[in-house]
Scaffold this active site. Sequence first.
Site, PDB file in Angstrom:
ATOM      1  N   HIS A   1      -1.149 -82.603 -51.340  1.00 37.85           N
ATOM      2  CA  HIS A   1      -2.009 -82.207 -52.463  1.00 37.85           C
ATOM      3  C   HIS A   1      -3.296 -83.021 -52.514  1.00 37.85           C
ATOM      4  O   HIS A   1      -3.463 -84.032 -51.807  1.00 37.85           O
ATOM      5  CB  HIS A   1      -1.247 -82.343 -53.784  1.00 37.85           C
ATOM      6  CG  HIS A   1      -0.857 -83.755 -54.133  1.00 37.85           C
ATOM      7  ND1 HIS A   1      -1.750 -84.695 -54.581  1.00 37.85           N
ATOM      8  CD2 HIS A   1       0.350 -84.374 -54.109  1.00 37.85           C
ATOM      9  CE1 HIS A   1      -1.123 -85.836 -54.827  1.00 37.85           C
ATOM     10  NE2 HIS A   1       0.158 -85.667 -54.542  1.00 37.85           N
TER      11      HIS A   1
ATOM     12  N   CYS B   1       4.175 -88.390 -51.899  1.00 38.83           N
ATOM     13  CA  CYS B   1       3.463 -87.207 -51.420  1.00 38.83           C
ATOM     14  C   CYS B   1       2.443 -87.583 -50.352  1.00 38.83           C
ATOM     15  O   CYS B   1       2.114 -88.750 -50.157  1.00 38.83           O
ATOM     16  CB  CYS B   1       2.758 -86.509 -52.578  1.00 38.83           C
ATOM     17  SG  CYS B   1       3.878 -85.742 -53.760  1.00 38.83           S
TER      18      CYS B   1
END
Length: 417
Positions: A325, A343
């Site tokens: 992301h 992440c």
Amino acid sequence: MNDTPRIRTVVSCTLLAVTVSAGTTACSGSKGHPLSTRPYDAAQQISFSAPADGRKADPDKALEITAKGDESRITDVTAVDATGHHLAGELTADGLRWRSTGSLTAGARYTVKVATEDGDGAPGTRTFTFETTPAKRALTVKFGPEAGKYGVGQPITADLSLPVKDKAARAVVERALKVRSTPSVEGSWHWVDDEKLHFRPKEYWPAGAAISVSANLDGVKVGDKLYGGESKPLKLTIGDRIEAVADAGSHYMTVRRNGEVINTIPVTTGKPGFSTRNGIKVVLGKEYFVRMRGTSVGIAAGSSESYDLPVYYATRVTWSGEYVHAAPWSVGSQGVANVSHGCVGMSTGNAAWFFETVRPGDIVKTVNSYGDTMDTFGNGFGDWNLPWDEWRQGSALVADAKNRTAPTEIARLRPSL
């Protein structure tokens, strides 16, 4: 039964004239059946176990056909349902009894043809039909993912409506699940648990492949009083081979399309204590906006690790909340250090490009991280982390399944940052 060999009556014909009138009959045996190429009706020579008067047969019971009397015998039996499937059976050596050895299909209509022979060798025939009762318990299959276009790493899933634990019953189910790919591939089903199977090829799907999935279970006996039901088939297509490899050691992600590098992106991955999972993951979906909170992954509110941030261009790779992301707050560390909570973070521009480039089923692989290896099942699609030989051990059709990997518990849906 008298073991004395039967003496067949020798029948002969005498030619009375060169021209035979239309009313002249063919020669007859001692029982009055004409010895012609046309078999006589053998209805009086055989009996059936199937119920009469339109009643339906129990598919759990075998079909039996018996010859009546000492001078008649059965020579052949064929039993076929409306879909063209033949019912297997055995005929005794003396020709007095035929019994089905295969399982009858539930809710089916059968046509049975019986060939006989009388004491003089004259052929007879009898055809009858019967129906079986529908199944009281029907096992159905729901295939996944939804019809559409996917990446080369997309496994096929099969969710069963009822649990199947018995190994023999699992083999029946697995034989009925058909996966056809053009071009063809070597692949195998793997039992995740009693109600779920995954199918994957030995290698990734070929780019551009067309895949059809179906279940030939309708009416098929699976186990004790359990029969298959009707299941909806599935068709998929496969796109280009997109592979993204995030190297936690170099802090860069390399993206390839059909083997050619199309982008190299500076990234940050999980810091110590929150290391990104190593191994192959499959894109599960894409979310333009996600609200990520530290409390969702067990970080206490108000602690030094706490966060509550709006996140854009989020590509999900695990159900527990691992994404690729946009992370504009860590641009200074991207390509340099690992500072995320698990992440793969990158600039907003790079995240937007990645978001637009990949689709569900594409490959995202992390290497050189201190994190654990991606779970095979339960937290997304980690199917490709299991070596092929071990994957095949999860098939009920493989004799030695001792080393079959046990499924993991399905993780809660929670985002991490």
